[in-house]
Design a protein around this motif. Structure first.
Motif, PDB file in Angstrom:
ATOM      1  N   PHE A 286      76.315  62.235  56.124  1.00 42.31           N
ATOM      2  CA  PHE A 286      76.493  61.177  55.129  1.00 42.31           C
ATOM      3  C   PHE A 286      76.867  61.853  53.796  1.00 42.31           C
ATOM      4  CE2 PHE A 286      73.698  59.645  58.431  1.00 42.31           C
ATOM      5  CZ  PHE A 286      74.111  58.344  58.648  1.00 42.31           C
TER       6      PHE A 286
ATOM      7  N   LEU B 278      71.376  50.387  53.663  1.00 42.61           N
ATOM      8  CA  LEU B 278      70.264  51.288  53.335  1.00 42.61           C
ATOM      9  C   LEU B 278      70.767  52.541  52.618  1.00 42.61           C
ATOM     10  CD1 LEU B 278      67.246  51.256  53.575  1.00 42.61           C
ATOM     11  CD2 LEU B 278      67.429  52.458  55.741  1.00 42.61           C
TER      12      LEU B 278
ATOM     13  N   ASN C  69      72.920  53.840  49.826  1.00 43.45           N
ATOM     14  CA  ASN C  69      73.576  53.310  48.634  1.00 43.45           C
ATOM     15  C   ASN C  69      74.994  53.875  48.533  1.00 43.45           C
ATOM     16  OD1 ASN C  69      71.303  51.849  47.232  1.00 43.45           O
ATOM     17  ND2 ASN C  69      70.365  53.851  47.505  1.00 43.45           N
TER      18      ASN C  69
ATOM     19  N   ARG D  98      68.675  52.817  44.181  1.00 39.02           N
ATOM     20  CA  ARG D  98      68.558  51.460  44.726  1.00 39.02           C
ATOM     21  C   ARG D  98      68.723  50.398  43.638  1.00 39.02           C
ATOM     22  NH1 ARG D  98      70.178  49.135  48.790  1.00 39.02           N
ATOM     23  NH2 ARG D  98      69.579  51.030  49.869  1.00 39.02           N
TER      24      ARG D  98
ATOM     25  N   THR E 231      62.221  42.744  57.648  1.00 41.36           N
ATOM     26  CA  THR E 231      61.631  43.864  58.405  1.00 41.36           C
ATOM     27  C   THR E 231      61.247  43.367  59.802  1.00 41.36           C
ATOM     28  OG1 THR E 231      59.395  43.339  57.705  1.00 41.36           O
ATOM     29  CG2 THR E 231      60.638  44.834  56.290  1.00 41.36           C
ATOM     30  N   SER E 232      60.672  44.257  60.588  1.00 42.01           N
ATOM     31  CA  SER E 232      60.355  43.893  61.976  1.00 42.01           C
ATOM     32  C   SER E 232      59.384  42.712  62.053  1.00 42.01           C
ATOM     33  CB  SER E 232      59.786  45.102  62.715  1.00 42.01           C
ATOM     34  OG  SER E 232      58.695  45.635  62.008  1.00 42.01           O
ATOM     35  N   MET E 233      58.511  42.606  61.052  1.00 45.34           N
ATOM     36  CA  MET E 233      57.528  41.508  61.061  1.00 45.34           C
ATOM     37  C   MET E 233      58.180  40.135  60.953  1.00 45.34           C
ATOM     38  SD  MET E 233      54.244  42.428  61.135  1.00 45.34           S
ATOM     39  CE  MET E 233      53.084  41.656  60.038  1.00 45.34           C
TER      40      MET E 233
ATOM     41  N   ALA F   8      60.072  67.477  41.666  1.00 47.08           N
ATOM     42  CA  ALA F   8      59.333  66.230  41.572  1.00 47.08           C
ATOM     43  C   ALA F   8      58.814  65.695  42.910  1.00 47.08           C
ATOM     44  CB  ALA F   8      60.185  65.177  40.889  1.00 47.08           C
TER      45      ALA F   8
ATOM     46  N   LYS G  32      66.104  60.730  54.523  1.00 47.76           N
ATOM     47  CA  LYS G  32      67.032  60.009  53.643  1.00 47.76           C
ATOM     48  C   LYS G  32      66.364  59.349  52.443  1.00 47.76           C
ATOM     49  CE  LYS G  32      70.542  60.702  56.394  1.00 47.76           C
ATOM     50  NZ  LYS G  32      71.306  61.905  56.113  1.00 47.76           N
ATOM     51  N   TYR G  33      67.156  59.198  51.390  1.00 50.18           N
ATOM     52  CA  TYR G  33      66.763  58.361  50.261  1.00 50.18           C
ATOM     53  C   TYR G  33      67.299  56.955  50.525  1.00 50.18           C
ATOM     54  CZ  TYR G  33      67.013  56.121  45.659  1.00 50.18           C
ATOM     55  OH  TYR G  33      66.892  55.236  44.619  1.00 50.18           O
ATOM     56  N   GLY G  34      66.439  55.962  50.405  1.00 48.67           N
ATOM     57  CA  GLY G  34      66.923  54.592  50.555  1.00 48.67           C
ATOM     58  C   GLY G  34      66.602  53.733  49.351  1.00 48.67           C
ATOM     59  N   CYS G  35      65.382  53.915  48.822  1.00 48.98           N
ATOM     60  CA  CYS G  35      64.993  53.044  47.710  1.00 48.98           C
ATOM     61  C   CYS G  35      64.238  53.783  46.614  1.00 48.98           C
ATOM     62  CB  CYS G  35      64.169  51.867  48.211  1.00 48.98           C
ATOM     63  SG  CYS G  35      62.508  52.329  48.757  1.00 48.98           S
TER      64      CYS G  35
ATOM     65  N   GLU H  52      61.179  54.071  46.163  1.00 42.80           N
ATOM     66  CA  GLU H  52      59.918  53.446  45.752  1.00 42.80           C
ATOM     67  C   GLU H  52      58.995  53.197  46.948  1.00 42.80           C
ATOM     68  OE1 GLU H  52      60.413  49.426  44.458  1.00 42.80           O
ATOM     69  OE2 GLU H  52      62.237  49.156  45.602  1.00 42.80           O
TER      70      GLU H  52
ATOM     71  N   GLN I 286      59.504  51.719  49.723  1.00 39.59           N
ATOM     72  CA  GLN I 286      59.606  50.382  50.330  1.00 39.59           C
ATOM     73  C   GLN I 286      60.439  50.346  51.601  1.00 39.59           C
ATOM     74  OE1 GLN I 286      58.245  47.367  49.459  1.00 39.59           O
ATOM     75  NE2 GLN I 286      56.982  48.516  48.027  1.00 39.59           N
ATOM     76  N   CYS I 287      61.257  51.385  51.832  1.00 38.53           N
ATOM     77  CA  CYS I 287      62.205  51.262  52.946  1.00 38.53           C
ATOM     78  C   CYS I 287      61.900  52.193  54.101  1.00 38.53           C
ATOM     79  CB  CYS I 287      63.638  51.447  52.469  1.00 38.53           C
ATOM     80  SG  CYS I 287      64.112  53.148  52.157  1.00 38.53           S
TER      81      CYS I 287
ATOM     82  N   ALA J 278      63.015  55.171  54.794  1.00 42.93           N
ATOM     83  CA  ALA J 278      64.068  56.096  55.239  1.00 42.93           C
ATOM     84  C   ALA J 278      63.673  57.552  55.015  1.00 42.93           C
ATOM     85  CB  ALA J 278      65.375  55.796  54.510  1.00 42.93           C
TER      86      ALA J 278
ATOM     87  N   TYR K 193      71.165  55.289  59.463  1.00 43.94           N
ATOM     88  CA  TYR K 193      70.631  55.845  58.218  1.00 43.94           C
ATOM     89  C   TYR K 193      69.106  55.721  58.195  1.00 43.94           C
ATOM     90  CZ  TYR K 193      70.848  57.156  53.266  1.00 43.94           C
ATOM     91  OH  TYR K 193      70.722  57.805  52.066  1.00 43.94           O
ATOM     92  N   CYS K 194      68.584  54.707  58.844  1.00 42.90           N
ATOM     93  CA  CYS K 194      67.132  54.506  58.869  1.00 42.90           C
ATOM     94  C   CYS K 194      66.466  55.264  60.002  1.00 42.90           C
ATOM     95  CB  CYS K 194      66.797  53.015  59.004  1.00 42.90           C
ATOM     96  SG  CYS K 194      67.115  52.339  60.654  1.00 42.90           S
TER      97      CYS K 194
ATOM     98  N   ASP L  67      56.608  47.834  60.102  1.00 42.13           N
ATOM     99  CA  ASP L  67      56.987  46.873  59.069  1.00 42.13           C
ATOM    100  C   ASP L  67      57.402  47.551  57.761  1.00 42.13           C
ATOM    101  OD1 ASP L  67      57.359  44.134  58.453  1.00 42.13           O
ATOM    102  OD2 ASP L  67      55.677  44.293  57.060  1.00 42.13           O
TER     103      ASP L  67
ATOM    104  N   ASN M 282      59.352  50.050  57.538  1.00 40.54           N
ATOM    105  CA  ASN M 282      60.659  50.700  57.696  1.00 40.54           C
ATOM    106  C   ASN M 282      61.738  49.638  57.778  1.00 40.54           C
ATOM    107  OD1 ASN M 282      58.647  52.773  58.750  1.00 40.54           O
ATOM    108  ND2 ASN M 282      60.542  53.948  58.743  1.00 40.54           N
ATOM    109  N   ILE M 283      62.700  49.747  56.870  1.00 38.35           N
ATOM    110  CA  ILE M 283      63.757  48.744  56.823  1.00 38.35           C
ATOM    111  C   ILE M 283      64.984  49.231  57.584  1.00 38.35           C
ATOM    112  CG2 ILE M 283      65.442  47.684  55.244  1.00 38.35           C
ATOM    113  CD1 ILE M 283      63.101  47.452  53.228  1.00 38.35           C
TER     114      ILE M 283
END
Lengths: 848, 156
Positions: A53, A221, A223, A306, A759-761, B19, B35-38, B40, B42-43, B45, B99-100, B128, B130-131
């Protein structure tokens, strides 16, 4: 009958059928490789974390860029001071909007007239017009160094009132682009049939109040990311990016940067999702290129965060529907629709106003509507610019048609399935020409609905629903009928701007035998999980009669190595048709050359040869004479390194065969806005059962069925995966995801915590059904698919309305979460329904 | 910049105490499968295993991982032999853009190490965080079930 024939004639005039179709009836023999659920070739590297990537790439001396962005949606820029940032150790250079304005031309605008007055620079200089718009940039040796220094850039803003709602934009009280003199970026009326007559003769007329299709984005996902290197010695710019329509981006970048297009090298490899959103990341490519030049030609990488992605990449189109009137006959068949649609393209048009015509690919949805007048406006607002998000512009029209069907059905007391059976275009009417000249190639919508109903257990749910209602529960069953029009005719751009210099659709591919006999396919498609490497290999395997594993497919875009035309990219649901047509054409060309060469080498006639795999690998051999063959290495050897004595009549054999596929399109009739805008029409019919909790108003999906028909499926495993993807994104968009803004133009969901992607939920079990109506317009019977037309958005809205109709609720927005459902119920209880829908029966009008 | 020692995929490596663990892995060690996804948490990745448990590397200071066993997607396979989860993801076709995928597999590895035979509901709940924007959730859940079954059958 005569009329039907005339219609069929018109259909064939605009779209030439394949030879097989002309012979009457298309029969596709099951392939040895095509049609099989072969595992994707690309997955072996991906599962090991070995994908490539953009942000995984590093190069010598690579610098990092960080953008300083506007916190305001609309503000004058009084002053930008980069001196403190520039003085930081490790900072190589900076860019400001003023500087950039002196270095580039504004990007090309697709729209005519006022649209041409938009000055779209990649960085704001005098004023910002959306939150997140870049105003300066810092280039440093490290990513963190650039981030820290960017914090030191001082910008003095004078905030201005923001234009957020499309209806407010129409008033032109506050202008985003003063040179335009208006916020109305494009306007046109699409009128077909005889609307007045249909309304006069209508048994019922249903008037519907304001409806709204919300802003959302597929938010890949990965960016946006890119590396730009402006090599002054070679005088060329190399971009390694995740742009998904690089040939289009190059056409925008070349005039803006003042370089010839052959000086721009585009490369891509693995891409972490795109869904269309990355098509419009080219302004950032321009900025990275300028930064690289200023930094002495060192490569400059940008990896978007993001929040940057949420605020300032691209969102899907938002659309508002006003003054909708629907004429119906006594059976509930819709005979005419009249409506005003206002599309909101955000701050800069970029790919727009193409969305102002692309919806017309599916103008009547899946229905037999013959009379329509849609007044289409597009406005600019102080919001993130839009980009072609999965289901682009068609989903907005499909949602509108589905809402119309359900609202009319409920108003007239006709069940949702019955409403559809009565209005669907019928299987036997295919190919069907729509009122605006589009040709639906094939399909059986009623049959698909039957299948979806069976899958979900329609009759049982109807019984359960009756029981639930007795208990006061809000349980609804909804249908969403969706078309995924694929392979677009760029000639429709001329309906937007008669002078637009593009039309048609094409794709290129190269098939070659490399020196040691390797079969190498190059194409310029830019897949992001659609499995192009695999379906390409399946197609070539079929032509050469070898296993797909022996076919090496070069993925991604590469200006220097891969094949492309100006249409090359991954968009508009088309690879299975255009990409594979090009690959098939190239492979056939290669096969022909191999047979000629083998015939000479083996001293036999071409007709006595066959392709296959023997003891020495893939070969061309004499039928019925085991051992009399030449393998691929032998053939490649003759042409490439062992060609003394090769007869002159074979000198045109290169074993390096380029083929360009042209879709059979004509430029539409611009005056009538009439013509075939897309080649194939895949369909998806979904059924959902949704319950709304009476306490919390939270909707919950209890059952979900999807039936798809994309013609002949090249790889059923990939097809099913795409159906899942479309379902997930649509469910997320319908219930959770929303790029809403406050009145000042602050994006309310600028992180994933706020945007809450599915998400999966939240994923229900998907009951899946598949039907195949081969397209008569593609060589392989396939139809493009993968966008899916946001089917769940329509389906869930339908189910919600069915659940809440007894409360007086009419679903008028495409986004519905617990909060908005609570508001809808409250509004309905306060008499909102009567405002929303008015029904006139015959001439005796009465409001409900 | 201060130097720290990390144990990554079985090797001891000296890195600058930047960091986040994510940036150390990607920028310094070139382990780009994470990977970087967010940014924060939340994702998912950026998920890696720290002492066998799934952790968001974008939210983990590198210094917090000192003296702990860090495993990334690159360290999951034994040479050419893929981890049962990787095999299962391939068998189910449980990825599109992928990517995930690294984060999904690492989260799942954490689940299976603490619960060798999770129910579908347990898998769904665990995953849940993991996006997947390509919507491969049904296949991801199936792949994790398959990996659990495979492990059971092979007696591991």
């Amino acid at each position: 009958m005569a009329r039907k024939q005339a219609k069929a004639k018109r259909a064939t005039r605009t779209t030439k059928k394949t030879a097989a179709a002309k012979k009457g009836g298309v029969v596709f023999a099951p392939g040895k490789w095509v049609g099989q659920p072969i595992r994707r070739k690309e997955e072996d590297r991906l599962v090991r974390g070995k994908g490539i990537f953009v942000d995984d790439q590093k190069s010598q001396g690579m610098l990092h860029i960080r953008f300083v962005r506007s916190p305001y949606a609309h503000a004058n820029i009084r002053k930008v001071d980069v001196s403190a940032a520039a003085a930081m150790p490790g900072v190589v250079c900076t860019l400001t909007g003023e500087e950039v304005a002196g270095l580039v031309q504004p990007f090309i605008e697709i729209g005519p007239d006022v649209g041409q007055k938009v000055a779209d620079y990649p960085m704001a200089s005098k004023k910002v017009i959306y939150q997140g718009e870049p105003v300066a940039a810092v280039v440093a040796e490290t990513r963190m160094g650039a981030e820290d220094a960017a914090e030191l850039v001082e910008v003095d803003y004078e905030p201005l009132p923001a234009v957020i709602m499309a209806e407010d934009a129409l008033k032109d009280e506050t202008l985003l682009h003063p040179a335009m003199g208006t916020n109305k970026n494009w306007h046109g009326v699409f009128e077909y049939g005889n609307v007045e007559k249909a309304f006069k003769e209508a048994a019922h007329v249903v008037s519907i109040g304001r409806m709204h299709f919300h802003r959302f984005s597929s938010t890949p996902l990965e960016n946006n990311a890119m590396i730009a290197e402006w090599d002054s010695k070679a005088d060329r710019i190399e971009f390694w990016s995740n742009n998904t329509f690089p040939s289009f981006a190059a056409q925008f970048l070349s005039p803006a940067l003042g370089v010839r297009i052959d000086q721009i090298l585009m490369k891509s490899f693995d891409i972490g999702g795109g869904f269309g959103i990355k098509i419009t990341n080219y302004p950032y490519m321009a900025l990275c290129a300028l930064a690289s030049r200023k930094a002495g030609g060192l490569p400059v990488k940008w990896a978007e965060t993001r929040t940057e992605h949420m605020q300032a990449s691209a969102h899907g189109n938002e659309r508002t529907y006003l003054d909708t009137k629907v004429a119906l006959d006594k059976n509930g068949v819709i005979t005419a629709i009249e409506s005003r649609h206002v599309d909101d393209c955000g701050a800069y048009p970029r790919y727009e106003p193409l969305g102002c015509v692309i919806w017309a690919q599916v103008l009547p949805g899946s229905y037999r509507l013959r009379n329509a007048r849609i007044d289409m406006n597009q406005v600019v607002t102080n919001k993130c610019p839009v980009g072609p998000n999965r289901g682009y512009s068609r989903m907005q029209q499909l949602w509108f048609m589905e809402r119309v069907l359900d609202i009319c059905g409920h108003a007239l007391g006709i069940p949702a399935d019955e409403m559809r059976y009565r209005n669907y275009i019928r299987k036997e009417e295919m190919p069907y020409e729509t009122p605006n000249g589009c040709v639906y190639d094939s399909g059986d919508y009623a049959g698909m609905l039957d299948m979806a109903k069976k899958l979900v257990g329609w009759d049982e749910w109807k019984k359960k629903q009756a029981e639930a209602r007795k208990q006061g529960r809000w349980l609804g069953i909804g249908i969403g009928s969706t078309l995924d029009s694929g392979t677009n005719n760029f000639g429709q751009a001329r309906i937007i701007n008669a002078g637009a210099p593009f039309s048609g659709q094409s794709k290129a591919a190269i098939a070659k035998l490399d020196i040691y006999g390797e079969v190498v396919i190059s194409m310029g498609s830019v897949p992001q999980g659609q499995g192009h490497e695999t379906t390409a290999a399946q197609t070539v395997a079929e032509v050469l009669n070898i296993p797909p594993d022996l076919v090496k497919v070069k993925p991604g875009f590469d200006t220097e190595q891969n094949a492309y035309t100006g249409h090359t990219g991954t968009y508009a649901s088309q690879f299975a048709v255009t990409g594979l047509s090009a690959i098939n054409g190239a492979a056939e060309k290669l096969k022909k050359e191999m047979l000629r060469l083998a015939a000479w080498s083996l001293k036999v006639k071409e007709k006595d040869l066959e392709m296959g795999v023997g003891e020495q690998g893939p070969e061309v051999r004499v039928k019925g004479k085991p051992g009399k063959s030449i393998n691929y290495w032998g053939l490649a050897n003759i042409v490439n390194v062992n060609n003394a004595g090769m007869p002159e009549e074979l000198w045109d054999v290169t074993l390096n065969c380029r083929y360009v596929y042209h879709a059979p399109f004509e430029v539409p009739d611009l005056k009538r806005k009439f013509g075939n805008l897309t080649l194939t029409y895949a369909a998806q019919i979904h059924v959902a059962v949704v319950e709304v909790d009476r306490e919390t108003f939270q909707p919950k999906i209890l059952a979900y069925a999807c039936v798809d028909d994309c013609g002949r499926a090249i790889n059923p495993m990939i097809v099913k995966g795409q159906v899942h993807g479309c379902a997930a994104q649509g469910i997320g968009a319908a219930l959770m995801e929303n790029c809403a803004y406050d009145a000042d133009g602050n994006l309310l969901a600028s992180t994933f915590s706020d945007y809450t992607p599915i998400t999966s939920m939240n994923m229900p079990e998907l009951l899946y059904g598949h039907m195949e109506s081969p397209s008569p317009f593609s060589f392989n019977g396939a139809k493009g698919m993968g966008e899916g037309g946001a089917a769940p958005v329509h389906t869930i809205c339908a189910a919600l309305q069915d659940a809440l109709y007894a409360e007086g609720v009419v679903i008028e927005d495409s986004h519905n979460n617990g909060d908005s459902i609570f508001q809808s119920v409250a509004k309905a209880h306060a008499g909102g329904y009567a405002e929303m829908v008015r029904v006139e029966h015959g001439k005796s009008a009465r409001a409900r | 910049m201060a130097k720290i020692q990390l144990q990554v995929n079985g090797s001891s490596i000296t890195v600058e105490a930047e960091a986040t663990l994510l940036s150390v892995l990607r920028e310094q060690l070139e382990l780009t499968g994470t990977k970087y996804g967010c940014g924060e948490g939340q994702c998912g990745a950026c998920t890696v295993l720290i002492d066998g448990r799934a952790r968001r590397s974008c939210q983990t200071p590198a210094s917090a991982a000192v003296n702990k066993k860090i495993t990334t997607i690159e360290g999951l396979a034994q040479g050419e032999h893929l981890h049962p989860l990787q095999e299962a993801f391939l068998a189910e076709g449980a990825m599109q853009c992928a990517y995930c995928t690294s984060g999904m597999i690492m989260s799942a590895a954490s689940l299976l190490s603490s619960n060798a035979n999770p129910s579908e509901a347990e898998i769904v709940r665990h995953m849940d965080g993991n996006i997947c924007r390509c919507g491969t959730h049904p296949r991801i859940v199936a792949a994790i079930r398959r990996a659990a079954n495979a492990a059971k059958e092979s007696g591991r």
